[in-house]
Design an enzyme around this catalytic site. Sequence first.
Site, PDB file in Angstrom:
ATOM      1  N   TYR A 159      -8.481   0.328  17.571  1.00 22.75           N
ATOM      2  CA  TYR A 159      -9.601  -0.611  18.041  1.00 22.75           C
ATOM      3  C   TYR A 159      -9.101  -2.163  17.488  1.00 22.75           C
ATOM      4  CZ  TYR A 159     -10.892  -0.095  12.843  1.00 22.75           C
ATOM      5  OH  TYR A 159     -10.592  -0.060  11.435  1.00 22.75           O
ATOM      6  N   GLY A 213       0.803  -1.209  -0.202  1.00 29.11           N
ATOM      7  CA  GLY A 213       0.005   0.002   0.139  1.00 29.11           C
ATOM      8  C   GLY A 213       0.800   1.211  -0.010  1.00 29.11           C
ATOM      9  N   ARG A 218      -2.422  -2.833  -5.705  1.00 26.76           N
ATOM     10  CA  ARG A 218      -2.958  -3.382  -6.979  1.00 26.76           C
ATOM     11  C   ARG A 218      -2.802  -2.585  -8.144  1.00 26.76           C
ATOM     12  NH1 ARG A 218      -8.757  -3.714  -3.933  1.00 26.76           N
ATOM     13  NH2 ARG A 218      -7.777  -1.720  -3.477  1.00 26.76           N
ATOM     14  N   GLY A 222      -4.080   6.917  15.443  1.00 24.78           N
ATOM     15  CA  GLY A 222      -5.412   7.407  15.596  1.00 24.78           C
ATOM     16  C   GLY A 222      -5.687   8.266  14.273  1.00 24.78           C
TER      17      GLY A 222
HETATM   18  C1  HXC Z   1     -21.639  -2.109   2.362  1.00 18.57           C
HETATM   19  C2  HXC Z   1     -19.819  -2.797   0.680  1.00 18.57           C
HETATM   20  C3  HXC Z   1     -19.309  -1.337   0.606  1.00 18.57           C
HETATM   21  C4  HXC Z   1     -19.936  -0.444   1.602  1.00 18.57           C
HETATM   22  C5  HXC Z   1     -18.338  -2.409  -0.791  1.00 18.57           C
HETATM   23  N1  HXC Z   1     -19.097  -3.262  -0.279  1.00 18.57           N
HETATM   24  N2  HXC Z   1     -18.440  -1.270  -0.331  1.00 18.57           N
HETATM   25  N3  HXC Z   1     -20.733  -3.106   1.491  1.00 18.57           N
HETATM   26  N4  HXC Z   1     -21.151  -0.780   2.517  1.00 18.57           N
HETATM   27  N5  HXC Z   1     -19.497   0.915   1.580  1.00 18.57           N
HETATM   28  C6  HXC Z   1     -19.167  -4.554  -0.614  1.00 18.57           C
HETATM   29  C7  HXC Z   1     -19.636  -5.013  -2.184  1.00 18.57           C
HETATM   30  O1  HXC Z   1     -20.689  -4.918  -2.349  1.00 18.57           O
HETATM   31  C8  HXC Z   1     -19.160  -6.530  -2.507  1.00 18.57           C
HETATM   32  O2  HXC Z   1     -19.974  -7.385  -1.957  1.00 18.57           O
HETATM   33  C9  HXC Z   1     -17.955  -6.560  -1.432  1.00 18.57           C
HETATM   34  O3  HXC Z   1     -17.928  -5.444  -0.530  1.00 18.57           O
HETATM   35  C10 HXC Z   1     -16.452  -6.403  -2.347  1.00 18.57           C
HETATM   36  O4  HXC Z   1     -16.519  -4.936  -3.015  1.00 18.57           O
HETATM   37  P1  HXC Z   1     -15.805  -4.382  -4.401  1.00 18.57           P
HETATM   38  O5  HXC Z   1     -16.071  -3.044  -4.646  1.00 18.57           O
HETATM   39  O6  HXC Z   1     -16.139  -5.393  -5.112  1.00 18.57           O
HETATM   40  O7  HXC Z   1     -14.460  -4.880  -3.705  1.00 18.57           O
HETATM   41  P2  HXC Z   1     -12.917  -4.373  -3.859  1.00 18.57           P
HETATM   42  O8  HXC Z   1     -12.972  -3.798  -5.482  1.00 18.57           O
HETATM   43  O9  HXC Z   1     -11.752  -5.229  -3.731  1.00 18.57           O
HETATM   44  O10 HXC Z   1     -12.558  -3.215  -3.391  1.00 18.57           O
HETATM   45  C11 HXC Z   1     -12.309  -3.283  -1.720  1.00 18.57           C
HETATM   46  C12 HXC Z   1     -12.931  -2.211  -1.033  1.00 18.57           C
HETATM   47  C13 HXC Z   1     -12.455  -0.801  -1.154  1.00 18.57           C
HETATM   48  C14 HXC Z   1     -12.285  -2.294   0.413  1.00 18.57           C
HETATM   49  C15 HXC Z   1     -14.449  -2.216  -0.949  1.00 18.57           C
HETATM   50  O11 HXC Z   1     -12.908   0.295  -0.485  1.00 18.57           O
HETATM   51  C16 HXC Z   1     -10.889  -0.512  -1.623  1.00 18.57           C
HETATM   52  O12 HXC Z   1     -10.407  -0.801  -2.620  1.00 18.57           O
HETATM   53  N6  HXC Z   1     -10.477   0.044  -0.376  1.00 18.57           N
HETATM   54  C17 HXC Z   1      -8.889  -0.032  -0.443  1.00 18.57           C
HETATM   55  C18 HXC Z   1      -8.593   1.322   0.533  1.00 18.57           C
HETATM   56  C19 HXC Z   1      -9.096   1.598   1.690  1.00 18.57           C
HETATM   57  O13 HXC Z   1     -10.145   0.956   2.209  1.00 18.57           O
HETATM   58  N7  HXC Z   1      -8.568   2.357   2.451  1.00 18.57           N
HETATM   59  C20 HXC Z   1      -9.052   2.885   3.752  1.00 18.57           C
HETATM   60  C21 HXC Z   1      -8.128   2.232   4.782  1.00 18.57           C
HETATM   61  S1  HXC Z   1      -8.337   3.171   6.253  1.00 18.57           S
HETATM   62  P3  HXC Z   1     -21.045  -8.345  -2.853  1.00 18.57           P
HETATM   63  O14 HXC Z   1     -21.866  -8.913  -1.900  1.00 18.57           O
HETATM   64  O15 HXC Z   1     -21.866  -6.789  -3.223  1.00 18.57           O
HETATM   65  O16 HXC Z   1     -20.412  -8.635  -3.693  1.00 18.57           O
HETATM   66  C22 HXC Z   1      -8.024   2.185   7.560  1.00 18.57           C
HETATM   67  C23 HXC Z   1      -8.219   3.283   9.128  1.00 18.57           C
HETATM   68  C24 HXC Z   1      -8.866   2.704   9.985  1.00 18.57           C
HETATM   69  O17 HXC Z   1      -8.241   1.011   7.705  1.00 18.57           O
HETATM   70  C25 HXC Z   1      -8.923   3.732  11.263  1.00 18.57           C
HETATM   71  C26 HXC Z   1      -9.058   5.083  11.194  1.00 18.57           C
HETATM   72  C27 HXC Z   1      -9.035   6.048  12.084  1.00 18.57           C
HETATM   73  P1  NAP Z   2      -5.294   4.292   1.636  1.00 20.43           P
HETATM   74  O1  NAP Z   2      -4.223   5.352   1.336  1.00 20.43           O
HETATM   75  O2  NAP Z   2      -6.320   3.891   1.279  1.00 20.43           O
HETATM   76  O3  NAP Z   2      -4.082   2.970   1.831  1.00 20.43           O
HETATM   77  C1  NAP Z   2      -4.532   1.696   1.678  1.00 20.43           C
HETATM   78  C2  NAP Z   2      -3.540   1.155   0.689  1.00 20.43           C
HETATM   79  O4  NAP Z   2      -3.849  -0.153   0.515  1.00 20.43           O
HETATM   80  C3  NAP Z   2      -3.683   1.629  -0.750  1.00 20.43           C
HETATM   81  O5  NAP Z   2      -2.576   2.144  -1.154  1.00 20.43           O
HETATM   82  C4  NAP Z   2      -4.179   0.395  -1.496  1.00 20.43           C
HETATM   83  O6  NAP Z   2      -3.740   0.421  -2.858  1.00 20.43           O
HETATM   84  C5  NAP Z   2      -3.620  -0.734  -0.687  1.00 20.43           C
HETATM   85  N1  NAP Z   2      -4.425  -1.918  -0.920  1.00 20.43           N
HETATM   86  C6  NAP Z   2      -5.622  -2.069  -0.737  1.00 20.43           C
HETATM   87  N2  NAP Z   2      -6.069  -3.659  -1.061  1.00 20.43           N
HETATM   88  C7  NAP Z   2      -4.965  -4.210  -1.550  1.00 20.43           C
HETATM   89  C8  NAP Z   2      -4.570  -5.219  -1.720  1.00 20.43           C
HETATM   90  N3  NAP Z   2      -5.424  -6.392  -1.906  1.00 20.43           N
HETATM   91  N4  NAP Z   2      -3.302  -5.588  -2.233  1.00 20.43           N
HETATM   92  C9  NAP Z   2      -2.101  -4.526  -2.018  1.00 20.43           C
HETATM   93  N5  NAP Z   2      -2.535  -3.452  -1.681  1.00 20.43           N
HETATM   94  C10 NAP Z   2      -3.799  -3.144  -1.347  1.00 20.43           C
HETATM   95  O7  NAP Z   2      -5.389   4.591   3.372  1.00 20.43           O
HETATM   96  P2  NAP Z   2      -4.370   4.957   4.694  1.00 20.43           P
HETATM   97  O8  NAP Z   2      -5.142   5.810   5.606  1.00 20.43           O
HETATM   98  O9  NAP Z   2      -3.124   5.279   4.105  1.00 20.43           O
HETATM   99  O10 NAP Z   2      -4.219   3.792   5.470  1.00 20.43           O
HETATM  100  C11 NAP Z   2      -2.889   3.115   5.243  1.00 20.43           C
HETATM  101  C12 NAP Z   2      -2.795   1.976   6.702  1.00 20.43           C
HETATM  102  O11 NAP Z   2      -3.031   2.864   7.763  1.00 20.43           O
HETATM  103  C13 NAP Z   2      -3.897   1.065   6.542  1.00 20.43           C
HETATM  104  O12 NAP Z   2      -3.258  -0.125   7.237  1.00 20.43           O
HETATM  105  C14 NAP Z   2      -4.862   1.567   7.660  1.00 20.43           C
HETATM  106  O13 NAP Z   2      -5.764   0.613   8.078  1.00 20.43           O
HETATM  107  C15 NAP Z   2      -4.010   2.438   8.670  1.00 20.43           C
HETATM  108  N6  NAP Z   2      -4.623   3.301   9.515  1.00 20.43           N
HETATM  109  C16 NAP Z   2      -4.989   4.368   8.905  1.00 20.43           C
HETATM  110  C17 NAP Z   2      -5.443   5.498   9.634  1.00 20.43           C
HETATM  111  C18 NAP Z   2      -5.836   6.810   9.120  1.00 20.43           C
HETATM  112  O14 NAP Z   2      -6.317   7.706  10.152  1.00 20.43           O
HETATM  113  N7  NAP Z   2      -5.429   7.379   7.986  1.00 20.43           N
HETATM  114  C19 NAP Z   2      -5.660   5.188  11.159  1.00 20.43           C
HETATM  115  C20 NAP Z   2      -5.336   4.046  11.673  1.00 20.43           C
HETATM  116  C21 NAP Z   2      -4.853   2.962  10.731  1.00 20.43           C
HETATM  117  P3  NAP Z   2      -4.320  -0.065  -3.937  1.00 20.43           P
HETATM  118  O15 NAP Z   2      -5.779   0.421  -4.282  1.00 20.43           O
HETATM  119  O16 NAP Z   2      -3.413   0.198  -5.366  1.00 20.43           O
HETATM  120  O17 NAP Z   2      -4.183  -1.716  -4.025  1.00 20.43           O
END
Ligand code: HXC
Ligand code: NAP
Length: 305
Positions: A160, A22, A47, A202
């Site tokens: 969490y 990532g 990805r 956080g």
């Molecule tokens: C309910 C959802 C949904 C939503 C997707 N789905 N989004 N369901 N509410 N908002 C469901 C879809 O309908 C599908 O189920 C399944 O999840 C897979 O969705 P896809 O879109 O096909 O998946 P994909 O293309 O692989 O995308 C994965 C993803 C997407 C997680 C949904 O958001 C992504 O690529 N995220 C990567 C980056 C990311 O999430 N960054 C944030 C990290 S922050 P069905 O049943 O319809 O097939 C973090 C911080 C934590 O972790 C702490 C913060 C303080």
């Molecule tokens: P982000 O920019 O969305 O980073 C998530 C990264 O994961 C993206 O670069 C995405 O790239 C990659 N990724 C997702 N699915 C993947 C897969 N299947 N294979 C390889 N890579 C994949 O969000 P962020 O806020 O910087 O988060 C980074 C980390 O910090 C995460 O572990 C998150 O849980 C943690 N975190 C963030 C916060 C916050 O406040 N931002 C707080 C607590 C923890 P591609 O889409 O190109 O795959």
Amino acid sequence: MAYNEPMLRDGALDGKTFIVTGGGTGLGKSMSKYFLELGANVVIASRKLAVLEETAHELGQAIGGRNIAGKILPIACDVRDYGAIEAMKDKTLAEFGQINGLLNNAAGNFISPTERLSHRAIDTIVDIVLKGTYYTTLALGKHWIEQKQPATVLSIVTTYASTGSGFVVPSAMAKSGVLTMTRSLAVEWAKYGIRFNAIAPGPFPTKGAWDRLFPVEAFPPHLRERFSDHGNVPIKRVGEHQELANLAAYLMSDFSSYINGEVITIDGGEWINGAGEFNHLNEIPSDMWDVIQAAIKSNTRAKKQ
Ligand code: HXC
Ligand code: NAP
């Protein structure tokens, strides 16, 4: 020196090669940038190759002219695909000759009531966060053990991971698994010279997290402030990326050699704010405490009589 300035000395990571999953966006990109500035070679893996290439170009430009900078290599790799991870490992070895560390940072997440989720939605998050982390760790761990190569693994979890949290249940289940892996392998693989730690951040604003976790414009008005940015953080600000990069660089460096199996929280006191039974009394204005104190004294006097 300010809290948001680079912390380690130039060359602190010279000679190291790190893989950052990532690493093309958000926090992974910021940490990769700092590792490069400190002299490490960095492989950024996720990805979307186009995103990785753009980041590699940008970071290469930003620090390319400085002789302390390491090299950056973008590699497309879905961490749910063990074969793709092995191919990434081989490509990294062909380019840099060795691998000294892994930053498990890739994640997927969004807020939702759990009963609205399909089982596929849960699989999606758990597979990226938990399976992706143990696949990558296993593939590199086997290599390090076979090569007798010391290494360090740092995983980005969440606060969490320890407490649990509603509305992000798949992420909470997966991150707590990553934390348990960290603590378990810190003991089991110490004999191979492989160190494991985690960071629980956080709120650090990124587009990836904010789009999916804080769509506050769609929240009811009375919740918008509480769930915007630093609404729950006692020190009343969000984290800055350099602060996290400083901690990550330290934990990836040899300076932290005696830290193993630890999770370090960097959240301005946010999680403890939610945990303390009386913390919400912060909302009482200070001039009301005279009235409250008088009420308590009156109550306790009444009991004595
Ligand atoms: C309910 C959802 C949904 C939503 C997707 N789905 N989004 N369901 N509410 N908002 C469901 C879809 O309908 C599908 O189920 C399944 O999840 C897979 O969705 P896809 O879109 O096909 O998946 P994909 O293309 O692989 O995308 C994965 C993803 C997407 C997680 C949904 O958001 C992504 O690529 N995220 C990567 C980056 C990311 O999430 N960054 C944030 C990290 S922050 P069905 O049943 O319809 O097939 C973090 C911080 C934590 O972790 C702490 C913060 C303080
Ligand atoms: P982000 O920019 O969305 O980073 C998530 C990264 O994961 C993206 O670069 C995405 O790239 C990659 N990724 C997702 N699915 C993947 C897969 N299947 N294979 C390889 N890579 C994949 O969000 P962020 O806020 O910087 O988060 C980074 C980390 O910090 C995460 O572990 C998150 O849980 C943690 N975190 C963030 C916060 C916050 O406040 N931002 C707080 C607590 C923890 P591609 O889409 O190109 O795959």
